[in-house]
Design a protein around this motif. Structure first.
Motif, short mmCIF file in Angstrom:
data_model
loop_
_atom_site.label_atom_id
_atom_site.label_comp_id
_atom_site.label_asym_id
_atom_site.label_seq_id
_atom_site.Cartn_x
_atom_site.Cartn_y
_atom_site.Cartn_z
N GLY A 1 0.80 -1.22 0.00
CA GLY A 1 0.00 0.00 0.00
C GLY A 1 0.83 1.27 0.00
N ARG A 2 2.13 1.14 -0.27
CA ARG A 2 3.01 2.31 -0.35
C ARG A 2 3.94 2.15 -1.54
NH1 ARG A 2 3.35 5.29 4.57
NH2 ARG A 2 2.15 4.32 6.23
N TYR A 3 4.60 3.25 -1.92
CA TYR A 3 5.57 3.19 -3.02
C TYR A 3 6.97 3.08 -2.45
CZ TYR A 3 1.85 5.10 -6.00
OH TYR A 3 0.68 5.30 -6.68
N MET A 4 7.87 2.49 -3.24
CA MET A 4 9.29 2.56 -2.87
C MET A 4 9.85 3.88 -3.38
SD MET A 4 10.65 -1.29 -3.53
CE MET A 4 12.28 -1.07 -2.85
N ASN A 5 10.98 4.29 -2.78
CA ASN A 5 11.60 5.56 -3.19
C ASN A 5 12.21 5.42 -4.59
OD1 ASN A 5 13.92 7.40 -3.56
ND2 ASN A 5 13.15 8.21 -1.61
N ILE B 1 19.27 4.85 -8.61
CA ILE B 1 20.67 4.59 -8.24
C ILE B 1 20.91 3.08 -8.22
CG2 ILE B 1 22.41 4.83 -6.40
CD1 ILE B 1 20.91 7.37 -5.52
N HIS B 2 19.96 2.38 -7.62
CA HIS B 2 20.05 0.92 -7.52
C HIS B 2 20.23 0.31 -8.92
CE1 HIS B 2 17.83 -3.09 -6.56
NE2 HIS B 2 19.13 -3.25 -6.42
N PHE C 1 19.18 -0.99 -1.44
CA PHE C 1 17.86 -1.45 -1.89
C PHE C 1 17.08 -2.05 -0.71
CE2 PHE C 1 15.54 -5.35 -2.85
CZ PHE C 1 14.45 -4.82 -3.54
N VAL C 2 17.77 -2.86 0.09
CA VAL C 2 17.09 -3.50 1.22
C VAL C 2 16.59 -2.42 2.19
CG1 VAL C 2 17.40 -5.04 3.20
CG2 VAL C 2 18.41 -5.63 1.01
N PHE C 3 17.42 -1.38 2.38
CA PHE C 3 16.99 -0.27 3.23
C PHE C 3 15.73 0.37 2.63
CE2 PHE C 3 16.91 4.36 3.55
CZ PHE C 3 16.67 4.50 4.92
#
Lengths: 600, 189
Positions: A456-460, A466-467, A527-529
């Motif tokens: 229900g949220r977006y990733m940055n 960068i990833h 990415f994991v962060f």
């Protein structure tokens, strides 16, 4: 008769599978731990997979330190690993344990369980229009067998003689005799038991995935209306269900050879002047049994990525997938061929050259469906209205890697060339690009794309870009040079190659590879962060269908409960790829075909 | 007229479908083992074996158990619950008898010095027949659960699906045994 006809297809599922329903009170344990909701099980697979990926990735950094800087001491290693890294140098037994566990973890625990477990569980019921899997209970068991396998494998890392160290392919006699390697004293038994649990897990998952896709689709969802992710996951599951049992039989015989004195794989072996009592065994037999799984396994890893990429490229190019039936046909062809090429891993075992040539032919045939897929991906994005989201970039990156690694596949599939480059760094380069990194790209792509549906949220996005860029450039910097090393004859799995003058030319190259490996690994941690931070703090999703996709999962509430749809399961009227049709950006699968609508 | 509904109605129950795929998977495991057997039997140091007579008795037992299982399914569908329970219990006992006879067969072979050491058909036999016996025991556990449900369950059982799924599995382990027996007679002897 008419009464029977009115039975809603979802009804069987709803009756067969009791759901907790919306608003039904659940304890923390039944909701998050022993959940039977396919979406929660998917997240369990995903997070366990991420933990394993970090462990497996860290192992590669450690052995790259050895390969890049064989003479340099890293005292910090001794602090952490004690006698395994005496004097700050990675010891041979430790090195072999690291490469073995890196392969085992990445191939099985991350790219098989992490990939299929995550996306098959999450997407199948949502995209075919089912409330859950055919058997949610078996599905839950599937995760917990994987968890058990994980615990056993993790334990083996901490036993005094170390984990299995005979390579991820665990060829006997190296894996069968404690005299051959410290990891084969006890670590190998842990490996076998863990893998047996793992195989049970993948079978329980696989039979569920197949049944759900074939048997529980919503009204109107004919097979050819399914998104390509479904086809890919279906064929993946079929491969797994038919090939993993053969590995099980193979490692079972190995277990008997190790512990009960049988001679399936062992024969005429002399250790320190002592003749072992085993007679009549054949080490090559193990290789046949292993690769009968081992080769389909690479397609178990890559097919889900292919499905994900097909879907995401189409959605983000705002164009229908090019050649839908050709895509399905090529997936089918790859699935069939996957079972007929295993001996191309065994060209140097003394295989009859005539038989070898048959396997060469069948192997090279795989280039045909693979090329069809590549052309279809390219023609899908060709002149599309491409939205360069991180998901799209990773999908395009997948296609690039698949081409690069696939072309070298034509080299290694030829026995004449393979005999020269067998067990060299060329092979390492080939399979890392085509199934390792490429499959990871498919996985990343899918995660960025379906994260809003999962949490229900977006990733940055910035971190996503960068990833992507660091990973794609890094992957090529790491693996491209290995082709040259391999062609020069540099063997894989060797601890220290500084004794060969001919490999001195690669010393600086190896250092570069190691430094890039560390940078790429650091970016994966980023990415994991991003992943965990976004679960709690990411930008909230405020519309049902953020990507403007046609498929059913976006018709569920933003945070769907167990059972997925609050009312009836929607009926499907069209295929999954009506983008840019009749002047409309997209038409959902649930929309009826209009009277004047053009054909696609 | 909704054509799709008719189509969907004809579909197999998902749980039966699950069982069929699981059977496919189990077949692959035994195919792997029997293929390994064929490969090895063409090599040197191969000692063929004669099957002891216990295996013939066990064959008769498992064949009868398939019949009783089928009768149990029929009884369930006719709602003859007492007969159903009796037949289920009888099948279950026959399953246990089968496993016991297999064990005696193993002992007989072991007493003929056919052990794990040394090559030959013997070591394969213990593993292949042993794995099959484990699958029969799995079926016995399933029957036990159904038996308990039929006796102590508080709700009345109407759906024939669980008992049908169990019977599919039971017939499968029966057919699998016949295959293994013929396989050992032709290639192992």
């Amino acid at each position: 008769m008419s009464e029977a006809m009115n039975i809603h297809p979802g009804t069987t599922a709803a009756v067969a599978v009791h759901h907790d329903g919306h608003g039904h009170h659940q304890s923390f344990i039944s909701k998050y731990i022993f959940s039977q909701d396919h979406k929660t099980i998917s997240k369990q697979f995903l997070i366990t997979g991420i933990i394993w990926a970090m462990i497996g990735g860290l192992f590669s950094v450690l052995f790259r330190l050895q390969l890049g800087f064989p003479d340099q001491s890293f005292p910090i290693l001794e602090t952490f690993f004690g006698h395994w890294a005496k004097g700050g140098h990675i010891q041979p037994e430790f090195y072999y344990a690291l490469i073995t566990m890196h392969g085992t973890i990445l191939v099985f625990f991350v790219l098989t369980a992490g990939m299929s477990g995550t996306f098959a569980n999450f997407l199948i019921p949502l995209q075919v229009g089912a409330r859950d899997m055919a058997s949610p209970f078996l599905n839950m068991l599937s995760y917990w067998f994987f968890f058990l396998a994980s615990i056993i494998m993790l334990t083996s890392l901490f036993i005094s003689t170390g984990p299995a160290a005979g390579g991820w392919t665990i060829y006997p006699p190296l894996s069968a005799l404690g005299e051959a390697s410290a990891g084969s004293i006890h670590g190998m038994d842990y490996w076998i038991i863990s893998m047996a649990m793992f195989i049970v897990s993948s079978l329980l998952g696989g039979i569920n995935y197949i049944t759900t896709i074939l048997n529980m689709r919503t009204r109107g969802m004919s097979m050819t209306r399914m998104p390509l992710t479904m086809w890919a996951l279906l064929f993946t599951a079929i491969l797994g269900v038919l090939s993993f049992p053969v590995l099980l039989s193979g490692v079972l015989l190995l277990f008997f050879d190790r512990n009960l004195g049988t001679s399936f794989y062992l024969s005429d072996i002399v250790v320190n002047g002592q003749i072992l009592p085993n007679e009549g065994g054949s080490a090559i037999l193990f290789q046949h049994l292993f690769w009968f799984l081992g080769h389909p396994e690479v397609y178990i890893i890559i097919l889900p990525a292919m499905g994900i990429v097909s879907e995401i490229l189409s959605v983000n190019s705002r164009k229908p997938i090019f050649g839908y039936m050709a895509m399905v046909g090529s997936l089918f062809a790859i699935t069939i061929l996957a079972f007929l090429v295993w001996a191309h891993h065994m060209f140097v075992t003394g295989l009859n050259p005539f038989l070898g040539s048959v396997f060469v032919l069948l192997t090279l045939l795989i280039a045909v469906p693979s090329a069809i897929k590549v052309f279809n991906w390219l023609t899908t994005i060709w002149r599309g209205n491409i939205r360069f989201t991180p998901a799209t970039l990773f999908s395009i990156g997948f296609v690039s890697l698949f081409i690069s690694g696939g072309l070298t596949g034509i080299f290694v599939g030829n026995s004449t060339i393979d005999i020269h480059i067998h067990d060299t760094m060329f092979i390492v380069a080939h399979f890392h690009i085509v199934m390792g990194v490429a499959a990871f790209f498919g996985m990343f792509s899918g995660l960025y794309h379906w994260f809003p549906k999962m949490f229900g949220r977006y990733m940055n996005n910035t971190l996503g870009y960068i990833h992507f860029w660091v990973t794609i450039v890094g992957a090529y910097l790491i693996f491209w040079p290995m082709h040259y090393q391999g062609l020069a004859g540099m063997p894989r799995r060797y601890l220290d190659k500084s004794g060969w003058a001919s490999f001195n030319q690669f010393t600086e190259l190896d250092k570069m590879i190691t430094i890039v490996t560390i940078i790429v690994f650091a970016v994966q941690l980023m990415f994991v962060f991003n992943f965990f931070y976004s679960i709690f703090k990411g930008r909230k999703v405020n519309k049902l269908n953020p990507w403007g996709a046609t498929t059913l999962e976006w018709t569920t509430p933003i945070r769907p409960g167990h059972g997925n749809w609050e009312g009836e399961i929607p009926e499907v009227h069209r295929w999954a790829y009506d983008y840019g049709k009749d002047g409309r950006d997209f038409i959902p699968q649930t929309e009826k075909i209009g009277e004047n609508e053009s054909k696609h | 007229m909704d054509i799709v509904s008719t189509h969907q109605k004809q579909k197999m129950h998902p749980h039966k479908f699950v069982m069929w795929i699981a059977i496919g998977s189990i077949i692959m495991m035994f195919a792997g083992l029997t293929s390994a057997f064929i490969v090895k039997s063409n090599q040197t140091n191969w000692n063929p074996i004669d099957l002891p007579h216990e295996f013939w008795f066990s064959t008769a037992v498992i064949l009868i158990s398939s019949v009783t299982m089928q009768l149990a399914v029929r009884a369930f569908k006719q709602r003859a619950m007492t007969t159903y329970r009796r037949l289920l219990a009888f099948t279950l006992v026959l399953g246990l008898v089968f496993v016991t006879l297999q064990w005696f067969g193993f002992q007989n072979l072991w007493s003929q010095q056919i052990t794990f050491s040394g090559g030959g058909a013997g070591q394969f036999l213990y593993i292949i027949f042993g794995l099959h016996a484990l699958h029969v025991l799995g079926g016995v556990v399933a029957l036990l659960v159904m038996f308990c449900k039929a006796f102590f369950g508080k709700t009345k059982l109407y759906s024939a699906v669980p008992v049908e799924v169990a019977s599919i599995y039971w017939h499968f382990v029966d057919i699998l045994w016949i295959y293994l027996l013929i396989f050992f007679l032709i290639i192992g002897g």
